[in-house]
Structure formats: structure tokens, C-alpha cells
Design a protein around this motif. Structure first.
Motif, mmCIF file in Angstrom:
data_model
loop_
_atom_site.group_PDB
_atom_site.id
_atom_site.type_symbol
_atom_site.label_atom_id
_atom_site.label_comp_id
_atom_site.label_asym_id
_atom_site.label_seq_id
_atom_site.Cartn_x
_atom_site.Cartn_y
_atom_site.Cartn_z
ATOM 1 N N ILE A 161 25.743 -3.811 -32.004
ATOM 2 C CA ILE A 161 26.109 -4.923 -31.125
ATOM 3 C C ILE A 161 27.444 -5.520 -31.558
ATOM 4 C CG2 ILE A 161 25.402 -7.166 -30.215
ATOM 5 C CD1 ILE A 161 22.510 -6.363 -30.858
ATOM 6 N N TYR A 162 27.620 -5.712 -32.869
ATOM 7 C CA TYR A 162 28.863 -6.301 -33.384
ATOM 8 C C TYR A 162 30.081 -5.464 -32.990
ATOM 9 C CZ TYR A 162 32.445 -7.676 -36.741
ATOM 10 O OH TYR A 162 33.637 -8.065 -37.306
ATOM 11 N N GLU A 163 29.967 -4.130 -33.114
ATOM 12 C CA GLU A 163 31.075 -3.247 -32.735
ATOM 13 C C GLU A 163 31.407 -3.413 -31.255
ATOM 14 O OE1 GLU A 163 33.053 -1.282 -34.460
ATOM 15 O OE2 GLU A 163 32.116 -1.848 -36.355
ATOM 16 N N GLU A 164 30.386 -3.622 -30.426
ATOM 17 C CA GLU A 164 30.610 -3.842 -28.992
ATOM 18 C C GLU A 164 31.341 -5.159 -28.763
ATOM 19 O OE1 GLU A 164 30.214 -2.936 -24.855
ATOM 20 O OE2 GLU A 164 29.682 -1.691 -26.575
ATOM 21 N N LEU A 165 30.963 -6.195 -29.508
ATOM 22 C CA LEU A 165 31.555 -7.518 -29.314
ATOM 23 C C LEU A 165 33.031 -7.545 -29.703
ATOM 24 C CD1 LEU A 165 28.718 -9.891 -30.616
ATOM 25 C CD2 LEU A 165 29.050 -8.910 -28.354
ATOM 26 N N LEU A 166 33.448 -6.665 -30.607
ATOM 27 C CA LEU A 166 34.850 -6.633 -31.035
ATOM 28 C C LEU A 166 35.794 -6.339 -29.883
ATOM 29 C CD1 LEU A 166 34.661 -4.714 -34.441
ATOM 30 C CD2 LEU A 166 35.017 -7.153 -34.092
ATOM 31 N N HIS A 167 35.280 -5.700 -28.823
ATOM 32 C CA HIS A 167 36.148 -5.262 -27.731
ATOM 33 C C HIS A 167 35.925 -6.068 -26.446
ATOM 34 C CE1 HIS A 167 37.085 -2.013 -30.400
ATOM 35 N NE2 HIS A 167 35.828 -1.635 -30.437
ATOM 36 N N ILE A 168 35.271 -7.221 -26.566
ATOM 37 C CA ILE A 168 35.057 -8.086 -25.409
ATOM 38 C C ILE A 168 36.103 -9.188 -25.415
ATOM 39 C CG2 ILE A 168 33.465 -9.716 -24.324
ATOM 40 C CD1 ILE A 168 31.175 -7.972 -25.234
ATOM 41 N N LYS A 169 36.853 -9.266 -24.339
ATOM 42 C CA LYS A 169 37.997 -10.175 -24.254
ATOM 43 C C LYS A 169 37.608 -11.626 -24.523
ATOM 44 C CE LYS A 169 39.551 -10.616 -20.111
ATOM 45 N NZ LYS A 169 40.217 -10.351 -18.830
ATOM 46 N N ALA A 170 36.480 -12.077 -23.970
ATOM 47 C CA ALA A 170 36.088 -13.477 -24.081
ATOM 48 C C ALA A 170 35.769 -13.890 -25.509
ATOM 49 C CB ALA A 170 34.872 -13.744 -23.183
ATOM 50 N N LEU A 171 35.516 -12.924 -26.392
ATOM 51 C CA LEU A 171 35.118 -13.234 -27.767
ATOM 52 C C LEU A 171 36.229 -12.984 -28.774
ATOM 53 C CD1 LEU A 171 31.563 -11.570 -27.727
ATOM 54 C CD2 LEU A 171 32.190 -13.890 -27.064
ATOM 55 N N ALA A 172 37.411 -12.605 -28.292
ATOM 56 C CA ALA A 172 38.493 -12.187 -29.197
ATOM 57 C C ALA A 172 38.887 -13.284 -30.176
ATOM 58 C CB ALA A 172 39.705 -11.745 -28.385
ATOM 59 N N HIS A 173 38.795 -14.553 -29.740
ATOM 60 C CA HIS A 173 39.258 -15.658 -30.590
ATOM 61 C C HIS A 173 38.219 -16.117 -31.600
ATOM 62 C CE1 HIS A 173 36.878 -17.570 -27.485
ATOM 63 N NE2 HIS A 173 36.807 -18.645 -28.235
ATOM 64 N N LEU A 174 37.002 -15.602 -31.518
ATOM 65 C CA LEU A 174 35.932 -16.055 -32.393
ATOM 66 C C LEU A 174 36.013 -15.374 -33.759
ATOM 67 C CD1 LEU A 174 32.922 -16.085 -29.902
ATOM 68 C CD2 LEU A 174 34.394 -17.990 -30.574
ATOM 69 N N SER A 175 35.526 -16.055 -34.757
ATOM 70 C CA SER A 175 35.564 -15.512 -36.111
ATOM 71 C C SER A 175 34.544 -14.389 -36.269
ATOM 72 C CB SER A 175 35.267 -16.619 -37.131
ATOM 73 O OG SER A 175 33.905 -17.008 -37.046
ATOM 74 N N THR A 176 34.719 -13.621 -37.338
ATOM 75 C CA THR A 176 33.788 -12.534 -37.630
ATOM 76 C C THR A 176 32.376 -13.069 -37.800
ATOM 77 O OG1 THR A 176 35.524 -11.243 -38.693
ATOM 78 C CG2 THR A 176 33.255 -10.687 -39.263
#
Length: 837
Positions: A161-176
Motif C-alpha cells: 500500500i505504501y508503495e502505491e501511495l508514493l505515486h498518488i498526486k494528492a499525497l505527495a506533500h505528506l511525510s513518510t
């Protein structure tokens, strides 16, 4: 996804199970009930792992995803309730057995299944990741109904799931940390029908949504549709943050849309957890360093394998304070291969702490003293602290030299730093012999820089004629036998500058000569009058790209057949391409057909890897952030590699369209498909994409008569290879494919640059005067992909004996191309004129 293909996959699996492992399908008694012709979930996973090559299915989760895909489309069913596929004692049946059709496969069906086995595995491999994602992201209410605890996800599932979230535009600004917390709570919500209202304006906010598939209309009272949100966008967060009513109505625009959902309770809990795990260091009432707790997988020798280690990582900070924190926590005995904080700093410091500034700070650290104390014990402790800091500076510089490589050794500021450190360390070792090891490190670096300086050879790079897009050393590279050297700032370039009447002069200048200096030289040599002269590239299609007066290294940025022109600004429109910029008039397929496809792909890969190795990691940053922000730094090697990609795809289209005979044209497509397949096997993904994009060029793809004559075998190959280029879900197919590869490989560079642009545009460099180091982590992660890909050399296959290997080497280094799409379209229309209505 074809339901028909999924059911055929079910047929192949059932047939082979009955042929190879008939006992896997048997009757099972559960309590008072007997379930006929069933399989146990864990045994199904074991079977497919045993029967499949390790290179195709690498873990049990992927196998689970394959069975889940079959379960979702009813090619497989659970004996009782509609469960997600489980790798345990649950019982499943194939559709034929569920319907009571207990037929045994005949020899013809077994042979057919054997023939389709690898294609079936390949198909299931491509769809298993999406099925696995849907399985993991089921709604909590459904998970409870199935007997699972909500959000109780395994480490492997959370990583997916985390790897998927890395490529979602809306989440780009969020921390690891926030992304990892979201991975625990996100659920998937599917909306079947277009026109469904997600919520109304004025409703209470209960969830935040991210569009995974589809799009929505944003509607406001009295205004109608104010905008459309697409894949990767989000909505509904504002109402949760402000605890306010919904500001708009959201209506789904497409059937079978999919959304990631975060419910309000989870959202608020994550915000609290982030703040609780954040430490802020202040000076004079202002934040100077923001740290956050991060869990690392630490390798151990224990039987359990990995263990979790909690450490602080930098979120933001003042550059000097980040460096100070690294010196205290990540040098000497604190260095850890799974903690990349120090490497992230060294890969990205040029953005926020240029080399001269970093060198000055390191000297300050080396010379720093503790405040004197009155007691002897405290004075001894102070001395120990000071000498420990000096040792850490030496270790830091040593590690920096490894990470930065040529940019370290070529820097004047670094040379001055090392000379100063050498003198100071020599003085310090007289009173503190323990510093001898640090002095040796510094002296070793000084000696290496001295040898590099002695061996440094100034290379001259010539811009070749008519479509030869490489720079080459005329005196030594003619045979193609020597390894290519990277272009450095002290090198020279030979190139022509044309006037509007196509007269020209030849210049030999440093690669860092500015456009203004080039204009002055050309104006003097050609006796050009006027004070408003400009330099520009004229492309083969007639497009003009004007250079800025402070631009440097312009020769590496030319398009495949581009040429440099000089003209008064008011006469730019009079500039026209040279006739030679049109490219070749005759193809070379007759020569290409005599070359072995496998050897050709290997030589293509070896040359591409030479170009790839020449790229310095910092060039990715210079190109992404803007060359003008880094005076005196060049991106020539990266520019040439990108131009090589364009050259390769235009070469494929050129050769196909210059082949007049339709039968030979079909042969040319077959040839390029074979070369693409071999490039894929060699893990030259960049060339694979370039060749496939050349085959998919609109001027080639419209040749209906040609494609009709392509044998069915090659049509299937084309479809399979094209599937790897699927751009949906942010090129998810490509990313999953690359994640399984080991070095050496050549990644798809245009997408890597797109990822860096995505990171740069979606995240600020600074927050409240502090470096946004979360952004630096993301940038360093992408750059590490380049370092990883070339961490091993390409091994040459010497088993094939090819007589014309030198001819192949020459060919791959001198591709002749037409890079004018309009001209390619004209050639296409001549081969197969458009149908008139």
C-alpha cells in the motif's frame, strides 16, 4: 481486463492441477458437511509457487493476488460465503466443480493448457497486484464480517500500500510517517454507477477521499459544475480539518469508479500521532530542526531475521543544524546501511547547501571548541569531545567522496578544504596521536585528487552532421572499442553556427562557454553587424528555440537533427532548416537484416549503458530544478542520454517508413519487435520503451495493410510487449516490473525525470525558512534508483559468435533518423494513402 482471459486462465490452472497434482482437488469434510472437489487455500498457493519459475512469482502474496483475481471474476469460488482469498485452510472450487461439471481433461486439453501455461502466468502476474490491492483495502465492515480485525495488515501488505501511495498526486506533500500511517487505515470504496452522489454540499464530513480510478464533478449551489477531479486528486479533507460542513456536492462521472477512503476517526488519530512523534528544536524562539520518529528494519543474525529499530529522522531544519545533527548521530559507529539519512543529505545538499557553503561549515565543525571548564575532569571530557568531532569531520568527508564521486574531486572548494584539513590534522596528531587514522583518510583523498588531476584528459566533443546525435572524440573512439568518458566542465566542443543563408562558421569552445560569448565570437569571425543578435536552435520541423544569453553547454541540448543558428532578433522568422536536417532518404533495413537481433540488442545495450554511466546524479537535480540555479554546472550527459532515447524511437519509425516494399516492411516490424524483446530481457528498459514507442508512432500504427500481414505470433508478441507500457495508475505495470529486477539495468529515464518533476512541483523547498527535508528524502530515493541500476557492470554474452560485430557496434553508435513528425506522416501516406470517404 478481459473476463474471458481470466476464465481461460482458470481452465488452464484446473487442467494442469488435475494432470500434475490430481490429489490437490478432493473432497473435504468440515463438521457434519462434506464439500466435494475442493482445494485448500494454502495448498493452492504452494502449488502455483512450485510450478512457476522463481523469476515470475517472487513471494506468496503475489500468488495470493493471482487466486484473488480469479475469485473476483467467479472463475474460482469459496465453498461457503463470499470471502477474499485467504492463504490458509479456507476451501475453494473451480467454476466447473462448483457447477457439478466434474469432467477430467482429455489429452488435447492438457496439451493446450501446457502450451498456454507461461502466457497464463504472465497474464496473472500483470493483474495480481491490483487484485491484491483490492483485497488488502477491503472495507473494515466487510473485514469484520469475514472474521478479520480491521486494519490488521501484515508488514508486506502495508509495504504494498505504501508503495502505491508514493505515486498518488494528492499525497505527495505528506511525510513518510503520515503515508505509512495511512497505509494502515485506507480502505477502498467502489461506486458502480455514473451519477452517484458521494455527498451533498452542507453535509457533515465523515471521510476524506482520493480518486484511484475514474473522475468526479464538483458542484456548488448556484454555480453548477465548478471543476472536474481526476485520478490522483482528492476531495473531502477540508471538512475534516476545519470540522465544517461539506463545501460542495461530489457526483461520480464514470461507472466502476474506485476511491481510497480515510474515515474521520482515523484521520484525526494520525494527526495526533504525527505531532506526538515530532520533536522541535528551537533557538531564540524559532524552530531550527524538526525531527520525527521513524522505524527502520535492522538486519540481525537472529533466527527471526529483521527487527525494528526506532530512530529520529530529519523532517525540516536549517542547513547548518541538519549537518550538525548528522555529525552527532550518523557518523562513525552510528552509520547504518538501512538508514539513508546521511546519503540523502549528500545526494541533495546542492539544492539547499552548495559545496562552498558545506565546506565552510565542515571547517567550522573541525575548529569548534568546547567552553572551557574549571575542573580537570570536565576539561578532559571537553578535549575528548573536540577530538571526536574532528574524527567525525574526516569520516564525513570520506563518505562524501564516495557518494558525490566526480563532483567532489573536481570542486575547487573541496580541494581547498582538504588542503586545510591536512595541515590542521598534521598539527593535531602531534598532541593527539589517535587522530592519525583521520589524517590518513584525508591524505588518501588528497592523493586521489592529485592522481585524478594528473590523469585528467581534456576531451573534445564534435557535433556530427545529419542526425548523428552523439558527441565523440574523433581521434580515439572510431572503433567503438573504448569506454566513453563523461563530459566534464573542462572539456571542449566543436560545432557549427549557421546564418539565415546557411553559411556557417566552426567554433571550438569550452562546454561552459555562455551563449553571449558564443555570439561575440561568431559576430567577430563572420563580421556580423547589429547589437541584438540571438542564438537559437532550428529543428528539422522548422521550430526555433531561442537560447538565453547565460545558457551554457547548448550543444548537448540539440534535438536529433537540430542545428545552431545566429540571427538578429527581428529576423528569426527568416531562419529555415538545412536540407540535410531532413534526415536520410534511404533506409538501412537491408544491412540491419544481416545483423543478429540478439547481438544487436546487446551492443545497443552496452552503448546505452556507457551513456547511462556517464550521467552524474546531480545532473538530475540541475535539470529538474533549473540549470540557471546552479552556475557552472552542466547536464550534458543527461541531455545526451535523453536525446539517445528520442533518437532510438525515431530511428525505428524512420527505418519502417523508408521500407517501400510491404513484405520487407512487415519483416522490419518483426525485426524491431525481436530487438525490443531482447532489450527487455537484457533489462535495457529505456531502449525497450524507445523501440516500442517507435513502432507505436502514429505514422507507423496507421499502416493497416502492413499490420494485417504481420503473422499472428508477432501480433501476440506486440500486444504482450505493449502491455508493459501501460501508462494507467501512473505506469503501475512498469513500476511493479522494475521492482523485481536486479542490477545492472537501464531504467525508463523519461518517467524517472517525470517523477522528480512531480516531487519538485508538489512540494515546497522551504517551510517557514526551514529546508523541507521530506522533499529531499523523496528526491534522494529517485536518484538512488539510478545508483542502484548501474551498481553492477553489464556482462557481455560471449557464447554467440557473430562475424560482423564491429559493423553492429558502428551501426548502433551512428543511427540515422528523421525526427520531423510531419515528414514521417508524409512517408506513411505515400506507402498507404488515406482512404477517401
Amino acid at each position: 481486463m478481459s473476463i474471458k482471459k481470466l476464465h481461460h486462465a482458470g481452465f488452464v490452472l484446473r487442467t494442469l492441477i488435475l494432470d500434475r497434482s490430481p490429489n490437490l482437488i478432493s473432497d473435504h469434510k468440515v463438521g457434519p458437511r462434506t464439500f466435494r472437489r475442493c482445494m485448500v487455500g494454502s495448498e493452492m498457493v504452494d502449488w502455483i509457487l512450485q510450478q512457476s519459475p522463481a523469476s515470475i512469482i517472487k513471494c506468496r502474496l503475489h500468488a495470493v493476488g493471482m487466486w484473488q483475481a480469479l475469485l473476483e471474476e467467479n472463475a474460482l469460488s469459496h465453498v461457503g460465503r463470499e470471502l477474499p482469498f485467504a492463504d490458509n485452510h479456507q476451501l475453494y472450487r473451480f467454476q466447473e466443480d462448483h457447477l457439478g461439471l466434474e469432467s477430467q481433461p482429455n489429452p488435447v486439453e492438457v496439451q493446450r493448457a501446457e502450451e498456454d501455461w507461461m502466457d497464463t502466468l504472465s497474464f496473472l502476474t500483470k493483474i495480481c497486484s491490483d487484485a491484491l490491492m483490492r483485497l488488502i483495502l477491503k472495507k473494515p465492515s466487510e473485514i469484520r464480517m469475514w472474521g478479520f480485525e480491521p486494519h490488521d495488515r501484515h508488514v508486506e501488505e502495508l509495504e504494498i500500500i505504501y508503495e502505491e501511495l508514493l505515486h498518488i498526486k494528492a499525497l505527495a506533500h505528506l511525510s513518510t510517517m503520515v503515508k505509512r500511517e495511512l497505509a494502515k487505515v485506507l480502505v477502498i470504496q467502489t461506486v458502480d454507477k455514473e451519477g452517484t452522489t458521494m455527498f451533498h454540499q452542507g453535509d457533515e464530513g465523515h471521510s476524506w477521499f482520493i480518486i484511484l480510478k475514474g473522475s468526479v464533478n464538483v458542484i456548488k449551489y448556484g454555480q453548477g459544475v465548478v471543476c472536474v477531479l481526476n485520478e490522483g486528486d482528492d476531495f473531502g479533507k477540508l471538512a475534516l480539518v476545519n470540522d465544517a460542513p461539506r463545501a460542495a456536492t461530489i457526483v461520480v462521472r464514470e461507472d466502476n469508479s474506485q476511491f481510497l477512503r480515510v474515515d474521520k476517526g482515523d484521520f484525526n488519530r494520525i494527526l495526533k500521532n504525527v505531532e506526538a512523534n515530532t520533536v522541535r528544536l528551537k533557538e531564540h524562539g524559532k524552530d531550527v530542526l524538526v525531527l520525527q520518529t521513524v522505524l527502520f528494519d535492522k538486519r540481525t543474525n537472529s533466527p527471526t531475521g529483521n527487527s525494528k529499530v526506532q530512530r529520529y529522522s530529519v523532517m525540516a531544519g536549517v542547513p547548518e543544524k541538519i549537518l550538525e545533527y548528522l555529525m552527532e548521530t550518523r557518523i562513525e559507529g552510528n552509520m547504518d546501511e538501512v538508514d539513508t539519512l546521511l546519503e540523502d543529505f549528500l545526494l541533495t545538499h546542492v539544492i539547499f547547501m552548495p559545496i562552498p557553503k558545506l565546506c565552510k561549515s565542515l571547517l567550522n565543525h573541525y575548529h569548534s571548541e568546547c567552553l572551557s571548564s574549571s575542573t580537570p575532569n570536565s576539561m578532559d571530557a571537553d578535549d575528548e569531545f573536540v577530538f571526536a568531532k574532528k574524527k567525525k569531520v574526516a569520516s564525513f568527508v570520506d563518505f562524501w567522496s564516495v557518494v558525490a564521486n566526480t563532483s567532489f574531486s573536481e570542486s575547487t572548494a573541496v580541494r581547498d578544504l582538504l588542503e586545510t584539513l591536512t595541515l590542521d590534522a598534521q598539527e593535531d596528531t602531534r598532541t593527539k596521536p589517535e587522530l592519525q587514522e583521520s589524517l590518513t583518510k584525508i591524505q588518501r583523498l588528497v592523493e586521489r585528487m592529485r592522481r585524478d588531476e594528473e590523469c585528467k584528459q581534456r576531451h573534445t566533443w564534435e557535433v556530427q552532421k545529419q542526425g548523428l546525435s552523439e558527441f565523440r572524440r574523433p581521434s580515439s573512439d572510431a572503433s567503438g572499442s573504448k569506454q566513453r568518458a563523461p563530459i566534464r566542465i573542462h572539456d571542449e566542443a566543436i560545432f557549427r553556427v549557421f546564418c539565415a543563408d546557411h553559411t556557417y562558421t566552426t567554433l571550438r569552445t569550452s562546454v561552459i562557454t555562455t551563449v553571449k560569448q558564443i555570439i561575440n565570437s561568431v559576430s567577430e569571425k563572420m563580421c556580423l553587424g547589429g547589437h541584438d543578435l540571438v542564438l537559437c536552435e532550428v529543428k528539422s520541423c522548422g521550430e526555433r528555440v531561442t537560447y538565453r544569453s547565460d545558457d551554457i553547454c547548448i550543444t548537448s541540448r540539440l534535438s536529433c537533427n537540430g542545428q545552431i543558428f545566429i540571427s538578429p532578433r527581428e529576423h528569426l522568422d527568416a531562419l529555415t532548416p538545412l536540407p540535410s536536417q531532413d534526415g536520410p532518404e534511404d533506409g538501412t533495413m537491408a544491412i540491419l537484416e544481416t545483423m543478429d537481433s540478439r547481438e544487436f540488442a546487446q551492443q545497443l545495450t552496452l552503448y546505452d549503458f556507457e551513456l547511462f554511466k556517464c550521467i552524474h546524479e546531480y545532473e538530475l537535480i540541475y535539470s529538474n530544478f533549473g540549470r540557471s540555479l546552479f552556475p557552472g554546472c552542466i547536464t550534458a550527459n543527461l541531455d545526451l542520454f535523453i536525446r539517445r532515447f528520442n533518437e532510438t524511437q525515431y530511428w525505428v519509425a524512420t527505418e519502417i517508413l523508408l521500407t517501400v516494399n510491404i513484405h520487407k516492411r512487415v519483416q522490419s516490424i518483426k525485426k524491431f519487435l525481436k530487438i525490443a524483446l531482447y532489450c527487455k530481457d537484457l533489462q535495457n528498459i529505456n531502449a525497450f520503451f524507445a523501440i516500442m514507442m517507435g513502432i507505436c508512432n502514429t505514422a507507423v500504427s496507421r499502416l493497416g495493410q502492413t499490420w494485417e500481414k504481420l503473422p499472428a505470433k508477432f501480433k501476440r508478441l506486440h500486444t504482450e510487449l505493449e502491455a508493459h507500457m501501460d501508462p494507467t495508475r501512473n505506469h503501475r505495470t512498469y513500476r511493479l516490473w522494475v521492482a523485481k529486477l536486479s542490477p545492472p539495468m537501464i531504467p525508463f529515464m523519461p518517467l524517472l525525470l517525470k517523477d522528480l518533476t512531480f516531487i519538485h512541483d508538489g512540494n515546497k523547498n522551504y517551510f517557514d525558512g526551514l529546508v523541507n527535508f521530506e522533499k529531499m528524502h523523496l528526491i534522494a530515493s529517485s536518484i538512488r534508483m539510478v545508483k542502484f541500476s548501474r551498481s553492477e557492470p553489464f556482462a557481455t554474452d560471449t557464447t554467440t559468435l557473430v562475424k560482423n560485430i564491429q559493423e553492429i557496434k558502428q551501426y548502433v553508435r551512428h543511427l540515422q533518423v528523421i525526427d520531423n513528425q510531419k515528414l514521417l506522416n508524409q512517408l506513411s501516406n505515400r506507402l498507404e494513402p488515406p482512404k477517401t470517404i
